[in-house]
Design an enzyme around this catalytic site. Structure first.
Site, PDB file in Angstrom:
ATOM      1  N   HIS A 290      -4.607  -0.717   5.862  1.00 51.66           N
ATOM      2  CA  HIS A 290      -4.190   0.025   7.062  1.00 51.66           C
ATOM      3  C   HIS A 290      -5.149  -0.185   8.234  1.00 51.66           C
ATOM      4  CE1 HIS A 290      -6.937   2.756   5.081  1.00 51.66           C
ATOM      5  NE2 HIS A 290      -6.044   3.223   4.253  1.00 51.66           N
TER       6      HIS A 290
ATOM      7  N   HIS B 186       1.559   5.366  -1.660  1.00 52.44           N
ATOM      8  CA  HIS B 186       1.184   6.548  -2.438  1.00 52.44           C
ATOM      9  C   HIS B 186       2.446   7.128  -3.064  1.00 52.44           C
ATOM     10  CE1 HIS B 186      -2.931   6.655  -0.873  1.00 52.44           C
ATOM     11  NE2 HIS B 186      -2.379   6.175   0.233  1.00 52.44           N
TER      12      HIS B 186
ATOM     13  N   ASP C   1       1.446   2.565   3.502  1.00 52.70           N
ATOM     14  CA  ASP C   1       0.603   3.753   3.329  1.00 52.70           C
ATOM     15  C   ASP C   1       1.457   5.016   3.412  1.00 52.70           C
ATOM     16  OD1 ASP C   1      -1.647   5.233   2.795  1.00 52.70           O
ATOM     17  OD2 ASP C   1      -2.485   5.101   4.813  1.00 52.70           O
TER      18      ASP C   1
ATOM     19  N   HIS D 117       0.877  -1.189   0.000  1.00 49.54           N
ATOM     20  CA  HIS D 117       0.000   0.000   0.000  1.00 49.54           C
ATOM     21  C   HIS D 117       0.901   1.222   0.000  1.00 49.54           C
ATOM     22  CE1 HIS D 117      -3.830   2.131   1.480  1.00 49.54           C
ATOM     23  NE2 HIS D 117      -2.930   3.076   1.236  1.00 49.54           N
TER      24      HIS D 117
ATOM     25  N   HIS E 194     -10.477   1.052   1.779  1.00 50.28           N
ATOM     26  CA  HIS E 194     -10.266   2.040   2.839  1.00 50.28           C
ATOM     27  C   HIS E 194     -11.475   1.864   3.756  1.00 50.28           C
ATOM     28  CE1 HIS E 194      -8.750   5.915   4.532  1.00 50.28           C
ATOM     29  NE2 HIS E 194      -9.942   5.814   5.089  1.00 50.28           N
TER      30      HIS E 194
ATOM     31  N   LYS F 119      -9.191  -0.490  -5.841  1.00 49.89           N
ATOM     32  CA  LYS F 119      -9.253   0.187  -4.545  1.00 49.89           C
ATOM     33  C   LYS F 119     -10.612   0.840  -4.329  1.00 49.89           C
ATOM     34  CE  LYS F 119      -7.789   2.038  -0.688  1.00 49.89           C
ATOM     35  NZ  LYS F 119      -6.632   2.858  -0.336  1.00 49.89           N
TER      36      LYS F 119
HETATM   37  O1  DOR Z   1      -3.335   9.255   5.756  1.00 52.19           O
HETATM   38  C1  DOR Z   1      -3.708   8.984   4.619  1.00 52.19           C
HETATM   39  N1  DOR Z   1      -3.167   9.576   3.533  1.00 52.19           N
HETATM   40  N2  DOR Z   1      -4.690   8.097   4.462  1.00 52.19           N
HETATM   41  C2  DOR Z   1      -5.229   7.853   3.269  1.00 52.19           C
HETATM   42  O2  DOR Z   1      -6.122   7.052   3.195  1.00 52.19           O
HETATM   43  C3  DOR Z   1      -4.782   8.599   2.060  1.00 52.19           C
HETATM   44  C4  DOR Z   1      -3.441   9.098   2.217  1.00 52.19           C
HETATM   45  C5  DOR Z   1      -3.069  10.124   1.169  1.00 52.19           C
HETATM   46  O3  DOR Z   1      -3.292   9.868  -0.018  1.00 52.19           O
HETATM   47  O4  DOR Z   1      -2.537  11.174   1.534  1.00 52.19           O
HETATM   48 ZN    ZN Z   2      -3.386   5.023   1.611  1.00 50.81          ZN
END
Ligand code: DOR
Ligand code: ZN
Length: 346
Positions: A175, A16, A248, A14, A137, A100
């Site tokens: 998460h 970003h 995450d 997971h 999520h 997702k």
């Molecule tokens: O803390 C987070 N940041 N939780 C999420 O679900 C998305 C992520 C983000 O894309 O910044």
């Molecule tokens: Zn995330």
């Protein structure tokens, strides 16, 4: 305690990576340690179609520095308009590894997410047939539900009805932050797993809120009370095959974090493995670190584990940079609040 630990190269289930200048800055931080990562699709606009996922994948590979190896495993962002055939074809072509589900309004860039869960039934049925995992999520967005209860309520109101209506659907509760979530996964059978982040294993809500507010600890789902952190730690260090690492890691510039309405996300890509080694060491579970970081996730995603290895070395406290520079501004690296003795050597 042994001073070196060699494990198969980890995967991040997971992550970003963002886009553009931010992607260029954060990608090496993951590629340095992880062989593969499941890349979240919450860009603006989101990655909804197979064509968008293919284009995003190309941008990631183009941003990878010479000499680094890294495989991005793509995901599609589920909307009420998602086309079951497009999703199935993307999976068949090996372009995506998962879909997702963001409940609309749950988190960063989730406005295009799902409001009416009945409308995604056809896609979910198609996914159940093909075995393509749904990453969720797991938080309700109902403003009358307390933010600390949103995960537990989601399991009951949304996830359980979806799973009952779509037998065979394979689900990853992303998460996970609560003891209820851990229990739900443990008792949920072979078709459900969960990712756990390094930051939710490290902090509880006091770390974020007691003695001053610490915006860099604000993420979603929000950290819960200590008993929940301990339940996550037990699940991660137990070797249970349906719990695995999804960092995450979610970079936001300091300007976006330190604002009157700050963004959610902890940037852990640079030090997640050092943090995990420290926590697993404290728990007497170093022998199970590899299962959590490098074996369980691959098995759930029906992929072979990586052949290459990394070696973790224990020594004097390692100093990770406090922040990385990006063309958009500095991004602060998650501070676990305790010394880290393990470093990763390739
Ligand atoms: O803390 C987070 N940041 N939780 C999420 O679900 C998305 C992520 C983000 O894309 O910044
Ligand atoms: Zn995330």
């Amino acid at each position: 305690m042994a001073d070196t630990l060699t494990i198969r190269r980890p995967d991040d289930w997971h992550l970003h990576l963002r886009d553009g200048a931010m992607l260029a800055a954060v990608l090496p931080e993951s590629a340095r340690h992880f062989a593969r990562a499941l890349v979240m699709p919450n860009l603006l606009p989101p990655v909804v179609t197979a064509a968008q996922a293919a284009a995003y994948r190309s941008r990631i590979l183009a941003a990878l520095p010479e000499g680094m190896e890294f495989t991005p495993l793509m995901t599609l962002y589920l909307t009420e308009e998602s086309d079951p055939e497009d999703v199935a074809a993307a999976a068949r072509d090996g372009l995506i590894a998962a879909v997702k589900l963001y409940p609309a309004g749950a988190t960063t860039n989730s406005a295009s997410g799902v409001r009416d869960f009945g409308r995604i039934r056809p896609v979910l049925e198609r996914m159940a047939e093909t075995g393509l995992p749904l990453c969720v999520h797991g938080e309700v967005t109902d403003s009358s539900v307390d933010i600390f209860d949103r995960e537990a309520v989601f399991l009951e109101r949304v996830l359980e009805p979806i799973r009952r209506a779509t037998p065979g659907l394979r689900v990853v509760l992303e998460h996970v932050t609560t003891a209820e979530g851990v229990d739900y996964v443990k008792s949920g059978g072979e078709n459900i797993a969960a990712t756990i982040t390094a930051h939710h294993l490290t902090i509880n809500r006091n770390h974020m809120l007691a003695g001053g507010i610490r915006p860099h600890y604000y993420c979603l789902p929000v950290a819960k009370r200590e008993a929940h952190r301990l339940a996550l730690l037990e699940a991660a260090t137990s070797g249970h095959p349906r719990f695995f690492l999804g960092t995450d890691s979610a970079p936001h510039t300091d300007a976006a974090k330190l604002a009157p309405c700050g963004c959610a996300g902890c940037f852990t890509a640079p030090n997640a493995l050092s943090i995990l080694a420290e926590l697993f060491g404290q728990a007497g579970a170093l022998a199970r670190l590899e299962a959590f970081t490098s074996l369980n996730g691959a098995a759930f995603y029906r992929l072979a584990p990586n052949e290459e290895t990394i070696t973790l070395q224990r020594g004097a406290p390692v100093i990770h940079p406090a922040r990385i520079d990006t063309a958009e501004g500095p991004v602060t690296v998650f501070d676990p609040g305790f010394p880290l003795h393990w470093s990763v050597t390739p």
